[in-house]
Write a protein that holds these residues in place. Structure first.
Motif, PDB file in Angstrom:
ATOM      1  N   ASN A 121       0.832  -1.213   0.000  1.00 14.06           N
ATOM      2  CA  ASN A 121       0.000   0.000   0.000  1.00 14.06           C
ATOM      3  C   ASN A 121       0.869   1.266   0.000  1.00 14.06           C
ATOM      4  O   ASN A 121       0.430   2.330   0.389  1.00 14.06           O
ATOM      5  CB  ASN A 121      -0.986   0.021   1.178  1.00 14.06           C
ATOM      6  N   MET A 178       3.091   2.283   1.845  1.00 10.69           N
ATOM      7  CA  MET A 178       3.463   2.934   3.096  1.00 10.69           C
ATOM      8  C   MET A 178       4.983   3.066   3.169  1.00 10.69           C
ATOM      9  O   MET A 178       5.514   3.871   3.921  1.00 10.69           O
ATOM     10  CB  MET A 178       2.954   2.132   4.309  1.00 10.69           C
ATOM     11  N   ARG A 186       6.772   6.351   2.878  1.00 11.22           N
ATOM     12  CA  ARG A 186       6.912   7.264   4.018  1.00 11.22           C
ATOM     13  C   ARG A 186       8.253   7.070   4.716  1.00 11.22           C
ATOM     14  O   ARG A 186       8.630   7.856   5.579  1.00 11.22           O
ATOM     15  CB  ARG A 186       5.777   7.033   5.013  1.00 11.22           C
ATOM     16  N   HIS A 195      12.095   7.184   4.406  1.00 10.02           N
ATOM     17  CA  HIS A 195      12.945   7.837   3.418  1.00 10.02           C
ATOM     18  C   HIS A 195      14.052   6.945   2.872  1.00 10.02           C
ATOM     19  O   HIS A 195      14.384   7.007   1.705  1.00 10.02           O
ATOM     20  CB  HIS A 195      13.567   9.106   4.012  1.00 10.02           C
ATOM     21  N   GLU A 224      -3.421   8.156  -1.527  1.00  7.31           N
ATOM     22  CA  GLU A 224      -4.384   8.023  -0.429  1.00  7.31           C
ATOM     23  C   GLU A 224      -5.495   7.058  -0.824  1.00  7.31           C
ATOM     24  O   GLU A 224      -5.954   6.252  -0.027  1.00  7.31           O
ATOM     25  CB  GLU A 224      -4.981   9.394  -0.054  1.00  7.31           C
ATOM     26  N   ARG A 236      -4.373   3.573  -0.572  1.00  7.88           N
ATOM     27  CA  ARG A 236      -4.341   3.087   0.805  1.00  7.88           C
ATOM     28  C   ARG A 236      -5.738   2.797   1.343  1.00  7.88           C
ATOM     29  O   ARG A 236      -5.896   1.985   2.239  1.00  7.88           O
ATOM     30  CB  ARG A 236      -3.608   4.089   1.698  1.00  7.88           C
ATOM     31  N   ARG A 237      -6.739   3.500   0.785  1.00 11.02           N
ATOM     32  CA  ARG A 237      -8.099   3.143   1.176  1.00 11.02           C
ATOM     33  C   ARG A 237      -8.497   1.801   0.552  1.00 11.02           C
ATOM     34  O   ARG A 237      -9.236   1.038   1.148  1.00 11.02           O
ATOM     35  CB  ARG A 237      -9.087   4.235   0.745  1.00 11.02           C
ATOM     36  N   MET A 277      -4.754  -1.889   6.140  1.00  7.84           N
ATOM     37  CA  MET A 277      -3.647  -2.479   6.888  1.00  7.84           C
ATOM     38  C   MET A 277      -4.014  -2.600   8.363  1.00  7.84           C
ATOM     39  O   MET A 277      -4.554  -1.672   8.951  1.00  7.84           O
ATOM     40  CB  MET A 277      -2.440  -1.544   6.726  1.00  7.84           C
ATOM     41  N   TYR A 294      -2.060  -3.457  11.914  1.00  7.59           N
ATOM     42  CA  TYR A 294      -0.687  -3.567  12.418  1.00  7.59           C
ATOM     43  C   TYR A 294      -0.547  -4.623  13.515  1.00  7.59           C
ATOM     44  O   TYR A 294      -1.531  -5.105  14.073  1.00  7.59           O
ATOM     45  CB  TYR A 294      -0.226  -2.219  12.965  1.00  7.59           C
ATOM     46  N   GLY A 352     -11.297   7.020   9.589  1.00  8.78           N
ATOM     47  CA  GLY A 352     -10.820   6.947   8.206  1.00  8.78           C
ATOM     48  C   GLY A 352     -11.783   7.588   7.215  1.00  8.78           C
ATOM     49  O   GLY A 352     -11.364   8.334   6.324  1.00  8.78           O
ATOM     50  N   THR A 390     -10.309  -0.297   9.768  1.00 10.75           N
ATOM     51  CA  THR A 390      -9.806  -0.521   8.417  1.00 10.75           C
ATOM     52  C   THR A 390     -10.957  -0.853   7.467  1.00 10.75           C
ATOM     53  O   THR A 390     -11.022  -0.343   6.350  1.00 10.75           O
ATOM     54  CB  THR A 390      -8.780  -1.667   8.433  1.00 10.75           C
ATOM     55  N   VAL A 409     -13.339   2.038   5.796  1.00 16.27           N
ATOM     56  CA  VAL A 409     -13.033   2.819   4.598  1.00 16.27           C
ATOM     57  C   VAL A 409     -13.250   1.995   3.327  1.00 16.27           C
ATOM     58  O   VAL A 409     -12.978   2.461   2.227  1.00 16.27           O
ATOM     59  CB  VAL A 409     -11.587   3.396   4.609  1.00 16.27           C
TER      60      VAL A 409
END
Lengths: 278, 253, 280
Positions: B54, B56, B59, B61, B83, B86-87, B91, B93, B110, B163, B166
């Motif tokens: 997704n 992520m 993010r 670097h 975005e 990611r919807r 995810m 965690y 969300g 999650t 969304v």
């Protein structure tokens, strides 16, 4: 949209930092020409400050600033560090939780109030007991010592508390007394942090203006004892700025340039110590 | 929807953190509405794989990704609206991360990022997602109390509901039960099985038994390499690679 | 003769306790001395009447208004700028040469003595920009002075918000800005406010900057272009020129009470933030 926000934030951050450059630029632009004209040596080491005769030597003020700052540290550092050690290591957490914020609160008391107290109470005491004019290096050092206490105490406590608990437990487990642990283990481990606090306090003392004007007597002569009256770099600027023009005003800005350098060196030192861990 | 095309195609995916490779030229497909279990010892690249799916990872670097990931045939690297991606690819965690707000606000967090919703629409979403995550009966009377008062297992199911709210097509789980008690674990697994009707799910887990319980297919990652991917039954009974057999029988890992 | 470690410890503890007592004592003395000398001269009329006869008579109303206006200007500029800078440093960039430079600049700015800000404000705002001695010049100079405080506290507050909150928001489809506004700022606000309040405190207590940039008019300022004195400046003039000890004490008492209230608020907020974090 997101890009725009990002740009705006970057702009804000850059302009914040740029203020330093702007300050340096304007102070230097006003102050450097006269230093160039009379020579840096003559300006820094000249013993004579008589603006009307065009004599601009700031040695007495450099000495004044150094004496008062040194005096303030001699009184303030032992007191402040001892206070921090006691609060961080020997008193109950409840007292730390009350006294540390209380001491930090006092950092907010206007410096003019400290100066006023020095004039009303300390200077007469010194004049009567020890002689001299009362408004003196000693008086200013005492007042500045109290003013730097909150900085030194608060940062030193943080530094001591940042030492891993295991160091202390390890030492105590070897049969050391609490004091031996503090003196031989915790204190060396927190040294860098404490030193950073001391240097920040020192910066505050050198940069202090109004309280010093009130309590140091402001004589332009080079002092010979702690009971003599002196003028500091900051005081010199503040006292004469109101009416100075032309070269005289430039000389005051030049005094600011020297002060700026002093502070930058101190800050650099503080940052380096603060970054170094144990 | 054509079932013949895979939901996700991973092609020659390599992930580097600085100079350290986390994943090394991995290729596989994920089918529509299956649960793909991904197993492997620590540092085998499982979590990095999920973060790539997704985006992520973007993010972080120092992470760099080469190769491609196709979602419904489209390279996610070329998707402008990350975005939205990611919807579509949600995810959950490892640690349950309930935000310090009420249960209801957590679930609707969300959607509210995208649009404002009316009260009764919100109520419907809260109920349906919490039912799907098997949490509804435990919290229906205290939706407006702080989510921080829930147990770890409840919080994790709340995260699943959040999650789901969304409307993702794909759900990624990063060791979702590693900190949970057996009962909560069972409920999460139950929820995953129910969600198969509408969602494609990828479950990264340290627990081979969990993979065996819920995975339709299982992939075995080792040191950033895909050793084997096959039907779960096959992986756990006749794996084709000896390393897989050693791992699933507990000889290492 | 070797002194037993226990004895050394007792002596050391005694010395430390003495030092602590004198440090705390000195500070309590300062506050007590001023409040004792000043509070009995503070009355409603003292707070609401104009400054008469250079401060020998009347009250401190103009100084209160001047202080308020100056704080409004300085915080009105420093708070948005500082918070935006902090958000950039904490949320929008990674550590690199640019951030190092910015951070170095801000750290140095934090150490610059107030008199330098005074000189700077005097030359740039009062002279070059032609704002004259005014609340605006004073407020701008004070804003530069308190900016580092605001930035540092705000950055620390932002960094104390768990990374996982950001991850959750991002994984639910939040844009970068939404991550900041929805899942970071709400939890950093007490810390950010603390910095702003500390900045207010510093603006109130500052004297040198204000004298050089806002002058010391005794009239009540009616706009930000008027010259004005703050309570601290008023107190300084009363005390230094020996105009009225009574009124000086009273002004100092008002000043100290204001500062104590403001700083206590800041610490209460910070404390609440810490407790909130522990609960989470």
């Amino acid at each position: 949209m997101d890009k725009l926000v990002s740009r705006l934030l970057l702009l804000a951050a850059c302009s914040s930092a740029a203020i330093l450059a702007l300050i340096a630029l304007f102070i230097f632009k006003e102050g450097v020409p006269i230093m160039a004209r009379s020579g840096l040596g003559a300006f820094l080491l000249g013993r004579d400050w008589s603006p009307l005769q065009g004599q601009f030597g700031i040695l007495p003020f450099i000495i004044g600033s150094l004496c008062i700052t040194l005096g303030a540290l001699l009184i303030g550092v032992p007191l402040g560090v001892a206070c921090a050690v006691y609060l961080a290591e020997f008193s109950s957490p409840r007292w730390v939780n009350i006294l540390k914020p209380a001491i930090e609160l006092l950092a907010g008391i206007p410096s003019v109030v400290y100066g006023f107290l020095g004039v009303m109470w300390l200077a007469p005491l010194i004049r009567i007991r020890l002689g001299g004019p009362g408004l003196s290096i000693l008086a200013a050092s005492c007042v500045l010592a109290i003013m730097t206490l909150p900085t030194i105490v608060s940062i030193s406590i943080d530094a001591l508390q940042a030492v891993p608990k295991s160091y202390k437990q390890g030492s105590l487990a070897l049969g050391a007394t609490e004091w031996q642990t503090v003196w031989r283990v915790l204190f060396p481990a927190a040294r860098a942090g404490i030193l950073a606090g001391v240097i920040l306090g020192m910066g505050r003392a050198i940069g202090e203006t109004m309280a010093v004007i009130m309590i140091s007597g402001n004589s332009t002569a080079i002092p010979h004892s702690a009971l003599d009256s002196v003028r500091t770099l900051t005081a010199n600027i503040a006292i004469e700025m109101g009416y100075a023009t032309g070269e005289h005003r430039q000389a005051l800005f030049a005094t600011g340039v020297i002060l700026f350098f002093f502070i930058m060196i101190l800050n650099g030192a503080a940052l380096r110590f603060a970054r170094r861990k144990f | 929807m054509t079932q013949s095309n895979p939901k996700i195609e991973v092609k020659e995916l390599t992930i580097l953190f600085g100079a350290t490779p986390a994943l090394n030229g991995v290729s596989f497909d994920v089918r529509h509405q299956e649960i793909l279990a991904v197993i492997g010892p620590a540092n085998s690249g499982k979590s990095s794989l999920l973060l790539a799916l997704n985006r992520m990872l973007s993010r972080i670097h120092e992470a760099s990704v080469t190769g491609s990931i196709l979602l419904d045939g489209r390279d996610i690297g070329n998707i402008e609206d990350v975005e939205d991606l990611r919807r579509r690819v949600g995810m959950v965690y490892a640690m349950p991360i309930a935000l310090p707000m009420t249960i209801r606000e957590n679930v609707l967090f969300g959607i509210r990022l995208k649009r404002t919703i009316r009260k009764n629409e919100g109520d419907t979403i809260v109920e349906s997602t919490l039912r799907s995550s098997f949490l509804w009966d435990e919290v229906k009377d205290r939706l407006d109390t702080s989510a921080l008062n829930l147990s770890g297992g409840q919080q994790q199911r709340l995260c699943l509901a959040r999650t789901l709210a969304v409307g993702p097509e794909v759900i990624l789980y990063d060791e979702p039960c590693s900190g949970l008690d057996p009962i909560s674990t069972a409920k999460v697994e139950e929820a995953m099985k129910e969600l198969k009707t509408a969602h494609t799910q990828i479950l990264v887990t340290n627990n081979t038994k969990q993979a065996a319980r819920v995975g339709d297919r299982t992939a075995f990652l080792l040191m950033g390499e895909l050793v084997e991917i096959d039907d779960t039954d096959k992986i756990f009974t006749f794996p084709s690679d000896p390393r897989t057999e050693q791992y699933v029988t507990g000889k290492f890992g | 003769m070797r002194i037993a470690p226990r004895t050394t410890q007792a002596i050391a503890k005694g010395l430390l306790l003495t030092a602590t007592a004198s440090a705390v004592g000195a500070l309590v003395f300062v506050v007590g001395f001023v409040l004792a000398g000043g509070l009995r001269h503070v009355s409603w009329s003292f707070l609401t009447e104009p400054i008469l006869d250079m401060g020998r008579a009347g009250g401190i109303f103009p100084a209160i208004v001047g202080t308020l206006l100056m704080v409004l200007v300085s915080v009105g500029i420093a708070a948005p700028l500082g918070i935006a800078s902090a958000i950039y440093l904490a949320e929008y960039t990674r550590e690199g040469r640019l951030t190092q430079t910015i951070r170095f600049g801000i750290n140095c700015l934090a150490g610059v003595p107030s008199i330098i800000f005074g000189l700077f404000g005097f030359i740039l705002f009062v002279n070059i920009l032609g704002l004259g001695w005014s609340v605006l010049s004073g407020g701008l100079s004070l804003a530069a002075m308190i900016l580092p405080t605001v930035i540092r506290t705000a950055e620390e507050a932002l960094r104390s918000v768990p990374t996982s909150y950001r991850d959750v928001a991002a994984s639910l489809g939040a844009t970068r800005w939404q991550v900041v506004t929805k899942s970071v700022l709400p939890y950093a606000i007490p810390g950010i406010l603390t910095g702003v309040i500390l900045g207010i405190g510093r603006s109130i207590e500052e004297t040198a900057v204000v004298i050089f940039t806002a002058g010391s008019a005794v009239q009540t300022p009616t706009s930000v272009f008027d010259s004005a004195r703050t309570m601290a400046v008023h107190f300084y003039i009363l005390a230094r020129e020996g105009i009225s000890n009574e009124n000086a004490y009273a002004t100092a008492a008002v000043l100290i009470c204001t500062i104590l209230i403001i700083n206590t608020t800041a610490y209460t907020l910070m404390h609440r933030l810490m407790r909130g974090r522990r609960a989470a």
